[in-house]
Design an enzyme around this catalytic site. Sequence first.
Site, PDB file in Angstrom:
ATOM      1  N   TYR A  58       0.770  -1.245   0.000  1.00  0.00           N
ATOM      2  CA  TYR A  58       0.000   0.000   0.000  1.00  0.00           C
ATOM      3  C   TYR A  58       0.807   1.305   0.000  1.00  0.00           C
ATOM      4  O   TYR A  58       0.497   2.210  -0.774  1.00  0.00           O
ATOM      5  CB  TYR A  58      -0.981   0.028   1.189  1.00  0.00           C
ATOM      6  N   GLU A  65      -1.580  13.737  -8.249  1.00  0.00           N
ATOM      7  CA  GLU A  65      -0.791  14.969  -8.378  1.00  0.00           C
ATOM      8  C   GLU A  65       0.674  14.638  -8.647  1.00  0.00           C
ATOM      9  O   GLU A  65       1.351  15.335  -9.416  1.00  0.00           O
ATOM     10  CB  GLU A  65      -0.899  15.814  -7.100  1.00  0.00           C
TER      11      GLU A  65
HETATM   12  N1  THU Z   1      -5.315  10.372  -3.719  1.00  0.00           N
HETATM   13  C1  THU Z   1      -4.818  11.099  -4.757  1.00  0.00           C
HETATM   14  O1  THU Z   1      -4.381  10.541  -5.781  1.00  0.00           O
HETATM   15  N2  THU Z   1      -4.825  12.449  -4.650  1.00  0.00           N
HETATM   16  C2  THU Z   1      -5.388  13.141  -3.621  1.00  0.00           C
HETATM   17  O2  THU Z   1      -5.402  14.358  -3.649  1.00  0.00           O
HETATM   18  C3  THU Z   1      -5.986  12.422  -2.505  1.00  0.00           C
HETATM   19  C4  THU Z   1      -5.781  10.955  -2.489  1.00  0.00           C
HETATM   20  C5  THU Z   1      -5.371   8.902  -3.868  1.00  0.00           C
HETATM   21  C6  THU Z   1      -4.373   8.132  -3.067  1.00  0.00           C
HETATM   22  C7  THU Z   1      -5.057   6.773  -2.976  1.00  0.00           C
HETATM   23  O3  THU Z   1      -4.736   6.029  -4.159  1.00  0.00           O
HETATM   24  C8  THU Z   1      -6.534   7.090  -3.002  1.00  0.00           C
HETATM   25  O4  THU Z   1      -6.637   8.424  -3.477  1.00  0.00           O
HETATM   26  C9  THU Z   1      -7.214   6.980  -1.660  1.00  0.00           C
HETATM   27  O5  THU Z   1      -6.517   7.696  -0.704  1.00  0.00           O
END
Ligand code: THU
Length: 142
Positions: A58, A65
């Site tokens: 994980y 981003e």
């Molecule tokens: N996640 C993002 O890609 N960008 C964000 O701004 C918030 C969270 C992703 C990380 C993970 O794969 C999933 O969202 C759940 O946290």
Amino acid sequence: MQAVGSGQEDDGLAALFAAARSVRERAHAPYSRFRVGAALRDEVGAIHAGCNVENAAYPVGTCAEAGAIAAMIAAGGRRVTAILVCGDGAALVTPCGACRQRIREFAAPDTPIYAAGPEGVLRSFTLAELLPESFGPETLGE
Ligand code: THU
């Protein structure tokens, strides 16, 4: 939460939104099932996009981003002039703490950060609002 706009009222924002919503479809998120797309504009106006890429181990997963910033750097861009994050539902998805710092490396305090859902832009912030009193390259004398 109600979308405040699809971005259609602003061509530039509409293009960012379309890129983020589209790349979000390609997210690899089998563990959280929470797909995120991000699109940014660089200093010459080019758009770069990325999605979250999760991993069976994980913590190795990466945020949307981070993917968009990596795409910008790989393409030769060096500054983020706007970035839009498109989340998975009605909830407001803003960049996580680590991604705020990633954006900080390449953006100015007044750089807009848009939070969108699949239906459109929900809120807009500046980088300084999301990451006040931040640490950055100038702190190191860069
Ligand atoms: N996640 C993002 O890609 N960008 C964000 O701004 C918030 C969270 C992703 C990380 C993970 O794969 C999933 O969202 C759940 O946290």
